[in-house]
Design a protein around this motif. Sequence first.
Motif, mmCIF file in Angstrom:
data_model
loop_
_atom_site.group_PDB
_atom_site.id
_atom_site.type_symbol
_atom_site.label_atom_id
_atom_site.label_comp_id
_atom_site.label_asym_id
_atom_site.label_seq_id
_atom_site.Cartn_x
_atom_site.Cartn_y
_atom_site.Cartn_z
ATOM 1 N N ARG A 68 -16.890 3.324 0.087
ATOM 2 C CA ARG A 68 -15.611 2.850 -0.456
ATOM 3 C C ARG A 68 -15.253 3.379 -1.804
ATOM 4 O O ARG A 68 -14.083 3.716 -2.003
ATOM 5 N N ARG B 135 -11.225 3.278 1.573
ATOM 6 C CA ARG B 135 -11.326 2.529 2.722
ATOM 7 C C ARG B 135 -12.324 2.918 3.587
ATOM 8 O O ARG B 135 -12.927 4.062 3.532
ATOM 9 N N GLY C 159 -10.518 -3.080 1.287
ATOM 10 C CA GLY C 159 -10.571 -1.660 1.869
ATOM 11 C C GLY C 159 -11.781 -1.799 2.689
ATOM 12 O O GLY C 159 -12.171 -0.758 3.170
ATOM 13 N N SER D 29 -5.158 4.932 5.865
ATOM 14 C CA SER D 29 -5.172 3.764 5.202
ATOM 15 C C SER D 29 -5.386 4.322 3.669
ATOM 16 O O SER D 29 -4.963 3.747 2.686
#
Length: 277
Positions: A139, A144, A218, A273
């Motif tokens: 992360r 994400r 995320g 994302s």
Amino acid sequence: MSPDTWLEIHRGDAPLIVSFPHTGTELPAGLEDRFVSPWLARRDADWYVHQLYAFARELGATTIRTAISRSVIDVNRDPSGVSLYPGQNTTGLCPLTTFDNQPLYRDGFEPDDAEIARRRERWLTPYHEALASEIERLRTQHGRVVVYDAHSIRSHIPHLFEGELPQFNIGTNTDTSCDARLTDAVEQHCAESGLSHVRNGRFKGGWITRHHARPAQGVHAIQMELACRGYMDEPSQVTPDTWPTPWSPARAQRLQDTLRGVLSAALDFARTSASLR
């Protein structure tokens, strides 16, 4: 089995972690004789699932696997012992019965509270600490990450569910453990295979999916429960002589092709994302 080999971690750099909590068959020294039989204590493993997803490393995924049998301790259960499926038949943190409701332990050898606590600290806690560490590592790099929890189960187990289980069972804790776009993409690949699938049916995701998911931060988690028939033969009678049937790469190829698409879709979601932050 040496103390440091029960937990297998392969670190990749892509924003995808594939978890294998139930493919282990090891029965630690001192515990094997407590079970009715070693075969029964191994019978409900997610047979060959880590081999089925071996291609995940080629995609850059991180993989985490325990070699310990789920009959010793199930690292995909709530550590408190609370059922994840209230009102439904299931197995517990340190299961006392098989999926078919057969006793796992010899009379008087069932684990007590102190033994359950010992197993939890020895195996469950380190598994989740390792998973949390890998989630944070990726992360930090990507913003994400998708946690994909990989499972399989026999197609017919009347004690747990009626009839024949769909081939693909997608679990997202009733659409709360990940963005719907991820679930939609995974479901599309399952549908395109021509095989049966269901979204949040009998299997909605276990402790790994529910505990580690933080979509707003995320971390998107999804569970895939496969019916074993998609990649291995399932005998009409499950006995020590008939189960598990041998691993066959050729037999598994069709399902692997779909699963490769599923994991690729998960990676596409994570990367897209991340770019939208």
